[in-house]
Scaffold this motif. Structure first.
Motif, PDB file in Angstrom:
ATOM      1  N   GLU A 285       2.683   8.609  10.389  1.00 15.80           N
ATOM      2  CA  GLU A 285       3.357   9.689   8.858  1.00 15.80           C
ATOM      3  C   GLU A 285       3.094   9.217   7.494  1.00 15.80           C
ATOM      4  OE1 GLU A 285       7.880   9.945  11.166  1.00 15.80           O
ATOM      5  OE2 GLU A 285       6.648  10.591  12.520  1.00 15.80           O
ATOM      6  N   LEU A 286       2.565   8.709   7.137  1.00 14.45           N
ATOM      7  CA  LEU A 286       2.579   8.387   5.800  1.00 14.45           C
ATOM      8  C   LEU A 286       1.506   9.531   5.100  1.00 14.45           C
ATOM      9  CD1 LEU A 286       3.178   4.307   6.037  1.00 14.45           C
ATOM     10  CD2 LEU A 286       4.852   6.229   5.193  1.00 14.45           C
ATOM     11  N   LYS A 287       1.481   8.935   3.962  1.00 13.09           N
ATOM     12  CA  LYS A 287       0.597  10.058   2.854  1.00 13.09           C
ATOM     13  C   LYS A 287      -0.072   9.655   1.974  1.00 13.09           C
ATOM     14  CE  LYS A 287       1.681  13.365   5.261  1.00 13.09           C
ATOM     15  NZ  LYS A 287       0.573  13.476   6.667  1.00 13.09           N
ATOM     16  N   HIS A 292       1.478   2.089  -1.985  1.00 11.98           N
ATOM     17  CA  HIS A 292       2.026   1.394  -3.372  1.00 11.98           C
ATOM     18  C   HIS A 292       1.221   0.873  -4.224  1.00 11.98           C
ATOM     19  CE1 HIS A 292       6.279   1.538  -1.570  1.00 11.98           C
ATOM     20  NE2 HIS A 292       6.594   2.813  -2.207  1.00 11.98           N
ATOM     21  N   VAL A 293       0.486   0.194  -3.009  1.00 12.31           N
ATOM     22  CA  VAL A 293      -1.035  -0.716  -3.826  1.00 12.31           C
ATOM     23  C   VAL A 293      -2.204  -0.599  -3.518  1.00 12.31           C
ATOM     24  CG1 VAL A 293       0.021  -2.764  -2.362  1.00 12.31           C
ATOM     25  CG2 VAL A 293      -1.875  -2.899  -4.852  1.00 12.31           C
ATOM     26  N   ALA A 294      -3.537  -0.584  -3.679  1.00 13.25           N
ATOM     27  CA  ALA A 294      -4.258  -0.039  -2.227  1.00 13.25           C
ATOM     28  C   ALA A 294      -5.713  -1.645  -2.982  1.00 13.25           C
ATOM     29  CB  ALA A 294      -4.959   1.101  -2.807  1.00 13.25           C
ATOM     30  N   GLN A 295      -6.014  -2.420  -2.163  1.00 18.17           N
ATOM     31  CA  GLN A 295      -7.385  -2.579  -2.214  1.00 18.17           C
ATOM     32  C   GLN A 295      -8.910  -2.283  -1.662  1.00 18.17           C
ATOM     33  OE1 GLN A 295      -6.230  -5.782  -3.765  1.00 18.17           O
ATOM     34  NE2 GLN A 295      -4.014  -5.360  -3.472  1.00 18.17           N
ATOM     35  N   ILE A 296      -9.218  -2.210  -2.584  1.00 16.05           N
ATOM     36  CA  ILE A 296     -10.277  -0.744  -1.990  1.00 16.05           C
ATOM     37  C   ILE A 296     -12.233  -1.639  -2.186  1.00 16.05           C
ATOM     38  CG2 ILE A 296     -11.656   0.949  -2.370  1.00 16.05           C
ATOM     39  CD1 ILE A 296      -8.606   2.277  -3.606  1.00 16.05           C
ATOM     40  N   GLY A 373       7.485  -3.774  -6.514  1.00 16.96           N
ATOM     41  CA  GLY A 373       8.551  -3.283  -4.992  1.00 16.96           C
ATOM     42  C   GLY A 373       7.810  -2.490  -4.566  1.00 16.96           C
ATOM     43  N   ALA A 374       6.298  -2.953  -3.868  1.00 19.33           N
ATOM     44  CA  ALA A 374       5.443  -2.653  -3.734  1.00 19.33           C
ATOM     45  C   ALA A 374       5.775  -2.918  -2.187  1.00 19.33           C
ATOM     46  CB  ALA A 374       3.932  -3.316  -3.575  1.00 19.33           C
ATOM     47  N   LYS A 375       5.928  -2.123  -1.326  1.00 20.59           N
ATOM     48  CA  LYS A 375       6.235  -1.759  -0.116  1.00 20.59           C
ATOM     49  C   LYS A 375       5.516  -1.137   1.619  1.00 20.59           C
ATOM     50  CE  LYS A 375      10.250  -3.412  -0.378  1.00 20.59           C
ATOM     51  NZ  LYS A 375      11.380  -2.855  -0.393  1.00 20.59           N
ATOM     52  N   VAL A 376       3.831  -0.689   0.318  1.00 20.03           N
ATOM     53  CA  VAL A 376       3.042  -0.019   1.576  1.00 20.03           C
ATOM     54  C   VAL A 376       2.384  -0.611   1.297  1.00 20.03           C
ATOM     55  CG1 VAL A 376       1.848   1.832   2.331  1.00 20.03           C
ATOM     56  CG2 VAL A 376       4.545   2.092   2.255  1.00 20.03           C
ATOM     57  N   ALA A 377       0.894  -1.147   1.214  1.00 20.57           N
ATOM     58  CA  ALA A 377      -0.547  -1.282   1.038  1.00 20.57           C
ATOM     59  C   ALA A 377      -2.130  -0.638   1.699  1.00 20.57           C
ATOM     60  CB  ALA A 377      -0.763  -2.874   0.714  1.00 20.57           C
ATOM     61  N   TYR A 384     -21.566   0.185   5.802  1.00 21.81           N
ATOM     62  CA  TYR A 384     -22.374   0.574   6.749  1.00 21.81           C
ATOM     63  C   TYR A 384     -21.449   0.213   8.251  1.00 21.81           C
ATOM     64  CZ  TYR A 384     -22.418  -4.677   7.711  1.00 21.81           C
ATOM     65  OH  TYR A 384     -22.150  -5.757   7.514  1.00 21.81           O
ATOM     66  N   GLY A 385     -20.392  -0.449   8.111  1.00 25.84           N
ATOM     67  CA  GLY A 385     -19.658  -0.874   9.512  1.00 25.84           C
ATOM     68  C   GLY A 385     -18.157  -0.407   8.648  1.00 25.84           C
ATOM     69  N   LEU A 386     -17.654   0.512   8.816  1.00 28.21           N
ATOM     70  CA  LEU A 386     -16.110   0.992   8.423  1.00 28.21           C
ATOM     71  C   LEU A 386     -15.316   0.721   8.533  1.00 28.21           C
ATOM     72  CD1 LEU A 386     -17.163   4.705   7.110  1.00 28.21           C
ATOM     73  CD2 LEU A 386     -17.495   2.383   5.460  1.00 28.21           C
ATOM     74  N   GLY A 387     -13.228   0.209   8.040  1.00 29.01           N
ATOM     75  CA  GLY A 387     -12.851  -0.164   8.558  1.00 29.01           C
ATOM     76  C   GLY A 387     -11.557   0.408   7.620  1.00 29.01           C
ATOM     77  N   CYS A 388     -10.468   0.623   7.718  1.00 29.78           N
ATOM     78  CA  CYS A 388      -8.936   0.532   6.460  1.00 29.78           C
ATOM     79  C   CYS A 388      -7.949   0.338   7.827  1.00 29.78           C
ATOM     80  CB  CYS A 388      -9.224   2.517   6.371  1.00 29.78           C
ATOM     81  SG  CYS A 388      -9.360   3.678   7.281  1.00 29.78           S
ATOM     82  N   MET A 389      -7.093   0.388   6.604  1.00 32.35           N
ATOM     83  CA  MET A 389      -5.603  -0.292   7.417  1.00 32.35           C
ATOM     84  C   MET A 389      -4.709   0.221   6.360  1.00 32.35           C
ATOM     85  SD  MET A 389      -4.958  -4.171   8.398  1.00 32.35           S
ATOM     86  CE  MET A 389      -5.671  -4.690  10.042  1.00 32.35           C
ATOM     87  N   LEU A 390      -3.125   0.598   6.914  1.00 32.59           N
ATOM     88  CA  LEU A 390      -2.117   0.580   6.153  1.00 32.59           C
ATOM     89  C   LEU A 390      -1.099  -0.575   7.035  1.00 32.59           C
ATOM     90  CD1 LEU A 390      -1.426   4.448   6.162  1.00 32.59           C
ATOM     91  CD2 LEU A 390      -1.680   2.574   4.598  1.00 32.59           C
ATOM     92  N   LEU A 391      -0.797  -1.052   5.887  1.00 36.01           N
ATOM     93  CA  LEU A 391       0.453  -2.301   6.116  1.00 36.01           C
ATOM     94  C   LEU A 391       1.842  -1.724   5.011  1.00 36.01           C
ATOM     95  CD1 LEU A 391      -1.832  -5.376   5.225  1.00 36.01           C
ATOM     96  CD2 LEU A 391      -1.030  -4.840   7.104  1.00 36.01           C
ATOM     97  N   VAL A 392       3.021  -2.964   5.669  1.00 32.75           N
ATOM     98  CA  VAL A 392       4.282  -1.893   5.720  1.00 32.75           C
ATOM     99  C   VAL A 392       5.060  -3.396   5.968  1.00 32.75           C
ATOM    100  CG1 VAL A 392       5.967  -0.431   6.462  1.00 32.75           C
ATOM    101  CG2 VAL A 392       4.185   0.888   6.233  1.00 32.75           C
ATOM    102  N   ARG A 393       6.036  -3.225   4.329  1.00 33.99           N
ATOM    103  CA  ARG A 393       6.688  -4.338   4.629  1.00 33.99           C
ATOM    104  C   ARG A 393       7.718  -3.608   4.735  1.00 33.99           C
ATOM    105  NH1 ARG A 393       8.638  -8.590   0.276  1.00 33.99           N
ATOM    106  NH2 ARG A 393      11.131  -8.787   1.025  1.00 33.99           N
ATOM    107  N   GLU A 394       8.704  -4.799   5.812  1.00 36.25           N
ATOM    108  CA  GLU A 394       9.865  -3.313   6.307  1.00 36.25           C
ATOM    109  C   GLU A 394      11.069  -4.540   5.940  1.00 36.25           C
ATOM    110  OE1 GLU A 394       9.292  -2.572  11.126  1.00 36.25           O
ATOM    111  OE2 GLU A 394       8.363  -0.799  10.154  1.00 36.25           O
TER     112      GLU A 394
END
Length: 394
Positions: A285-287, A292-296, A373-377, A384-394
């Motif tokens: 449900e996140l957008k 808060h921080v992106a490692q692209i 204050g980073a809680k969502v990364a 050529y092979g693709l992967g992405c991930m959202l991490l959340v600190r709770e």
């Protein structure tokens, strides 16, 4: 009702990274053991607690240093007794595929604690060979897709991605200064990272003065071969809650691949990351505005621009203006990006460095480069092979 996707049941419990060298004076196995021991200790576990083991892409004895250490090397070195182990292939969801495999093994109940690692010794291999040959062969032999590239002088991926960059320039008016903003930002971040290879800041003038590698890609647009290892310990959420670190849950993953892409491009202004990004956003449900921080991924700076658009941080053709001047992607910008220095300055750890940095940011361990204050990364890898991930600190 909110659907409980498999990854939401898994957390990253501990992380570890060796010292990064260019080149190393110790073996690749030594670096791997250092990273794996650090990750296990960080998770509050002992080697005996590790019952799963996986790496990307497995040991490859081809003298290039691309993947010199495999799961059996680590099993023996650490005296592990895994009940499940494996390696991913190069033709997989990028470097993140090993993490995805670990997620599924944990959710299936096969294991409780999975050690995931990735080691590279490309800097040492380059020093031995004195060659620019990338991971598709050596001075004596090439194989796979490289047999169609090397005869034309394309002995590294730089000429391939240069074609994408040139087409993007033509279609959307990308300027050298906009492309250079990715490299300049990465070096500014690396100056605050004691484990980065290149820490001396550069300005846009330095970038523009650097030599052309494959037009329009300059030296600072290309990532840096290094020797180093990164490791993670993954557990199910309920188990990870008992660990010493705050819970770092995997919110969503993406690994879909659209038609075309790098191998058979139908659109030279994109390499197909949109499908992986769409899959990830569909599982949460996140957008984009919640990150808060992106490692692209920045194997080449043009890939970073493609990913920024694919992930929805700006519209198609707008990534150049989005990063221009570096303000938006700085530590106090709206999207702090590649805070370790990324592969352009910290070193090419094949995507594992990006996920490692995302974890450090959410645990608040980054000191001078910490995003407050980073809680969502977000972390992503590959072209050529693709992967992405959202991490959340709770």
């Amino acid at each position: 009702m909110r659907r409980l996707y498999s990854e939401k049941q898994v957390a990253i419990r501990g992380v570890g990274q060796s010292k990064i060298y260019r080149p190393a004076k110790v073996s690749a196995l030594r670096l791997t053991v250092d990273a794996c021991r650090a990750a296990i200790a960080d998770a509050g576990l002992r080697p005996a607690d590790i019952d799963g083991l996986v790496s990307y892409p497995g040991a490859a004895d081809n003298a290039t240093g691309f993947s010199p250490v495999g799961v059996h090397d680590v099993r023996l070195a650490l005296a592990l007794e895994p009940t499940w182990y494996g390696s991913t292939a190069l033709d997989s969801a990028g470097q993140m595929s090993a993490l995805f495999m670990a997620i599924h093994a944990l959710v299936a109940g096969t294991v409780r604690n999975v050690l995931v690692f990735r080691t590279t010794a490309e800097a040492s291999a380059r020093a031995r060979q004195r060659s620019a040959m990338a991971w598709g062969g050596s001075e004596d032999r090439v194989y796979g897709m490289w047999q169609w590239a090397s005869p034309f002088g394309a002995i590294s991926p730089a000429p391939w991605y240069a074609m994408f960059a040139m087409r993007y320039e033509h279609e959307y008016g990308l300027t050298p200064g906009q492309l250079g903003a990715v490299a300049v930002n990465g070096r500014a971040m690396a100056s605050k990272n004691p484990n980065a290879i290149y820490r001396e800041p550069i300005g846009l003038d330095d970038y523009l003065a650097s030599r052309m590698i494959a037009s329009p890609l300059r030296l600072y647009d290309c990532d840096v071969p290094v020797d180093g290892s990164t490791a993670f310990v993954l557990s199910r959420v309920d188990d990870a809650k008992s660990g010493p670190n705050p819970l770092l849950r995997i919110e969503a993953i993406g690994s879909a691949f659209s038609t075309g892409g790098l191998r058979q491009p139908t659109d030279m202004t994109s390499f197909g990351a949109e499908a992986a990004a769409a899959m990830m956003w569909a599982r949460t449900e996140l957008k984009p505005r919640d990150v808060h921080v992106a490692q692209i991924y920045d194997g080449f700076s043009i890939l970073t621009l493609h990913w920024i658009e694919a992930l929805g941080f700006c519209g198609r053709g707008e990534a150049g203006s989005f990063v221009e001047g570096g303000r938006r992607i700085s530590l106090d910008g709206e999207l702090p990006m590649n805070t370790s220095g990324g592969q352009l300055s910290a070193g090419r750890l094949h995507g594992f460095g990006h996920t490692y940095e995302a974890c450090l940011q959410l645990w608040g361990r980054c000191e001078m480069r910490q995003v407050e204050g980073a809680k969502v990364a977000l972390a992503c890898n590959g072209a050529y092979g693709l992967g992405c991930m959202l991490l959340v600190r709770e």
